[in-house]
Motif scaffolding. Structure first.
Motif, PDB file in Angstrom:
ATOM      1  N   PHE A  26     -33.163  59.830 -48.127  1.00 49.20           N
ATOM      2  CA  PHE A  26     -34.084  58.720 -47.917  1.00 49.20           C
ATOM      3  C   PHE A  26     -35.084  59.052 -46.818  1.00 49.20           C
ATOM      4  N   HIS A  27     -36.263  58.504 -46.958  1.00 50.84           N
ATOM      5  CA  HIS A  27     -37.335  58.692 -45.983  1.00 50.84           C
ATOM      6  C   HIS A  27     -36.936  58.100 -44.632  1.00 50.84           C
ATOM      7  N   ARG A  28     -36.260  56.957 -44.685  1.00 48.53           N
ATOM      8  CA  ARG A  28     -35.896  56.250 -43.463  1.00 48.53           C
ATOM      9  C   ARG A  28     -34.583  55.503 -43.681  1.00 48.53           C
ATOM     10  N   THR A  29     -33.757  55.455 -42.644  1.00 50.10           N
ATOM     11  CA  THR A  29     -32.501  54.719 -42.676  1.00 50.10           C
ATOM     12  C   THR A  29     -32.504  53.683 -41.560  1.00 50.10           C
ATOM     13  N   CYS A  30     -32.084  52.463 -41.896  1.00 49.30           N
ATOM     14  CA  CYS A  30     -31.982  51.399 -40.903  1.00 49.30           C
ATOM     15  C   CYS A  30     -30.530  50.961 -40.782  1.00 49.30           C
ATOM     16  N   GLU A  31     -30.085  50.845 -39.559  1.00 45.62           N
ATOM     17  CA  GLU A  31     -28.767  50.330 -39.218  1.00 45.62           C
ATOM     18  C   GLU A  31     -28.997  49.025 -38.465  1.00 45.62           C
ATOM     19  N   ILE A  32     -28.268  47.972 -38.862  1.00 44.95           N
ATOM     20  CA  ILE A  32     -28.431  46.661 -38.234  1.00 44.95           C
ATOM     21  C   ILE A  32     -27.089  46.269 -37.636  1.00 44.95           C
ATOM     22  N   VAL A  33     -27.097  45.916 -36.350  1.00 48.82           N
ATOM     23  CA  VAL A  33     -25.848  45.639 -35.650  1.00 48.82           C
ATOM     24  C   VAL A  33     -25.998  44.354 -34.845  1.00 48.82           C
ATOM     25  N   ASP A  34     -24.956  43.505 -34.912  1.00 47.20           N
ATOM     26  CA  ASP A  34     -24.978  42.321 -34.045  1.00 47.20           C
ATOM     27  C   ASP A  34     -24.274  42.645 -32.736  1.00 47.20           C
ATOM     28  N   LYS A  35     -24.240  41.692 -31.830  1.00 48.59           N
ATOM     29  CA  LYS A  35     -23.710  41.940 -30.482  1.00 48.59           C
ATOM     30  C   LYS A  35     -22.202  41.738 -30.358  1.00 48.59           C
ATOM     31  N   GLN A  80     -29.458  40.089 -31.183  1.00 51.46           N
ATOM     32  CA  GLN A  80     -28.873  39.332 -30.068  1.00 51.46           C
ATOM     33  C   GLN A  80     -27.763  38.403 -30.551  1.00 51.46           C
ATOM     34  N   GLN A  81     -27.813  37.990 -31.809  1.00 57.30           N
ATOM     35  CA  GLN A  81     -26.809  37.093 -32.351  1.00 57.30           C
ATOM     36  C   GLN A  81     -25.481  37.821 -32.547  1.00 57.30           C
ATOM     37  N   GLN A  82     -24.427  37.050 -32.701  1.00 59.07           N
ATOM     38  CA  GLN A  82     -23.102  37.611 -32.960  1.00 59.07           C
ATOM     39  C   GLN A  82     -22.588  37.064 -34.285  1.00 59.07           C
ATOM     40  N   SER A  83     -23.186  37.505 -35.387  1.00 63.60           N
ATOM     41  CA  SER A  83     -22.702  37.030 -36.680  1.00 63.60           C
ATOM     42  C   SER A  83     -23.091  38.004 -37.792  1.00 63.60           C
ATOM     43  N   THR A  84     -22.212  38.077 -38.756  1.00 60.41           N
ATOM     44  CA  THR A  84     -22.486  38.891 -39.935  1.00 60.41           C
ATOM     45  C   THR A  84     -23.667  38.311 -40.693  1.00 60.41           C
ATOM     46  N   ARG A  97     -27.119  40.135 -42.161  1.00 62.79           N
ATOM     47  CA  ARG A  97     -27.566  40.039 -43.564  1.00 62.79           C
ATOM     48  C   ARG A  97     -28.962  39.436 -43.665  1.00 62.79           C
ATOM     49  N   ASP A  98     -29.235  38.403 -42.862  1.00 60.62           N
ATOM     50  CA  ASP A  98     -30.569  37.796 -42.872  1.00 60.62           C
ATOM     51  C   ASP A  98     -31.627  38.796 -42.424  1.00 60.62           C
ATOM     52  N   PHE A  99     -31.311  39.567 -41.390  1.00 60.21           N
ATOM     53  CA  PHE A  99     -32.264  40.572 -40.922  1.00 60.21           C
ATOM     54  C   PHE A  99     -32.470  41.645 -41.994  1.00 60.21           C
ATOM     55  N   GLY A 150     -39.107  58.439 -51.371  1.00 59.14           N
ATOM     56  CA  GLY A 150     -39.843  57.655 -50.390  1.00 59.14           C
ATOM     57  C   GLY A 150     -39.206  56.339 -50.018  1.00 59.14           C
ATOM     58  N   ALA A 151     -37.923  56.187 -50.296  1.00 59.47           N
ATOM     59  CA  ALA A 151     -37.270  54.891 -50.130  1.00 59.47           C
ATOM     60  C   ALA A 151     -36.700  54.677 -48.733  1.00 59.47           C
ATOM     61  N   LEU A 152     -36.482  53.410 -48.443  1.00 58.43           N
ATOM     62  CA  LEU A 152     -35.828  52.962 -47.227  1.00 58.43           C
ATOM     63  C   LEU A 152     -34.371  52.672 -47.560  1.00 58.43           C
ATOM     64  N   LEU A 153     -33.462  53.195 -46.757  1.00 54.09           N
ATOM     65  CA  LEU A 153     -32.043  52.896 -46.888  1.00 54.09           C
ATOM     66  C   LEU A 153     -31.659  51.914 -45.796  1.00 54.09           C
ATOM     67  N   ILE A 154     -31.155  50.755 -46.190  1.00 53.44           N
ATOM     68  CA  ILE A 154     -30.602  49.809 -45.234  1.00 53.44           C
ATOM     69  C   ILE A 154     -29.091  49.950 -45.351  1.00 53.44           C
ATOM     70  N   ASN A 155     -28.490  50.530 -44.334  1.00 55.71           N
ATOM     71  CA  ASN A 155     -27.068  50.824 -44.373  1.00 55.71           C
ATOM     72  C   ASN A 155     -26.269  49.693 -43.742  1.00 55.71           C
ATOM     73  N   LEU A 156     -25.599  48.924 -44.587  1.00 55.18           N
ATOM     74  CA  LEU A 156     -24.736  47.848 -44.106  1.00 55.18           C
ATOM     75  C   LEU A 156     -23.266  48.247 -44.189  1.00 55.18           C
ATOM     76  N   SER A 157     -23.017  49.495 -44.518  1.00 54.05           N
ATOM     77  CA  SER A 157     -21.634  49.960 -44.606  1.00 54.05           C
ATOM     78  C   SER A 157     -21.122  50.330 -43.219  1.00 54.05           C
ATOM     79  N   SER A 158     -19.822  50.456 -43.104  1.00 52.31           N
ATOM     80  CA  SER A 158     -19.210  50.745 -41.811  1.00 52.31           C
ATOM     81  C   SER A 158     -19.385  52.196 -41.375  1.00 52.31           C
ATOM     82  N   GLY A 159     -19.693  53.072 -42.304  1.00 53.80           N
ATOM     83  CA  GLY A 159     -19.895  54.480 -41.970  1.00 53.80           C
ATOM     84  C   GLY A 159     -21.287  54.942 -42.336  1.00 53.80           C
ATOM     85  N   ILE A 160     -21.547  56.203 -42.086  1.00 54.54           N
ATOM     86  CA  ILE A 160     -22.827  56.799 -42.460  1.00 54.54           C
ATOM     87  C   ILE A 160     -22.650  57.434 -43.839  1.00 54.54           C
ATOM     88  N   PRO A 161     -23.423  56.993 -44.823  1.00 57.90           N
ATOM     89  CA  PRO A 161     -23.266  57.581 -46.154  1.00 57.90           C
ATOM     90  C   PRO A 161     -23.751  59.028 -46.181  1.00 57.90           C
TER      91      PRO A 161
END
Length: 150
Positions: free
Chosen positions: A108-117, A10-14, A18-20, A91-102
């Motif tokens: 990876f077992h699972r990929t997470c994308e985190i986006v602000d508003k 819900q927040q609008q900040s980089t 990063r905190d999430f 069995g790893a988790l990928l947290i993708n903070l890059s602008s594209g899809i690697p």
């Protein structure tokens, strides 16, 4: 088939993104899952490295920055950060903070994308969502309330 989850903050900040990412990393590592945080470049990687060191005083997150010469899980750290292909981390988790899809996300077992508003990130979210779907993945979407836990 890897699992892809989008977290819409819900927040609008980089900084909120990063905190999430730090919270997800902590949760995954404490449950025994290796984590790789992927960024666009070395500067973003070093910023995340600093945040992982400073994130919570009472919790140490054992991590290291990987480089392209460290491949196929050769790192001993359960949490790695990088802006190049880390190789296969079982069995790893990928947290993708890059602008594209690697290209390597399917390793990876699972990929997470985190986006602000913010408008820019929301547009990037929509494009990534379409790209994953075009790649045969059915992404999940989770709205995260301000300060909410996952």
């Amino acid at each position: 088939m890897p699992r892809v989850t989008f977290y819409l903050l819900q927040q609008q900040s980089t900084r909120a993104v990063r905190d999430f990412a730090c919270r997800l990393t902590d949760k995954a590592w404490r449950s025994g899952m290796p984590v790789h945080i992927h960024t666009d470049n070395a500067i973003q990687c070093e910023t995340m490295d600093r945040l992982l060191w400073e994130w919570r005083e009472e919790r140490f997150l054992p991590h290291e920055i990987t480089h392209s010469e460290i491949k196929n899980g050769e790192s001993n750290a359960p949490i790695t950060l990088g802006h190049t292909d880390p190789g296969n981390i079982e069995g790893a988790l990928l947290i993708n903070l890059s602008s594209g899809i690697p290209d390597f996300y399917k390793n990876f077992h699972r990929t997470c994308e985190i986006v602000d508003k913010s408008p820019g990130p929301v547009e990037a979210l929509r494009q990534k969502f379409r790209d994953y779907k075009n790649d045969g993945i059915k992404p999940e979407l989770h709205d995260i309330a301000a300060g909410g836990q996952h």
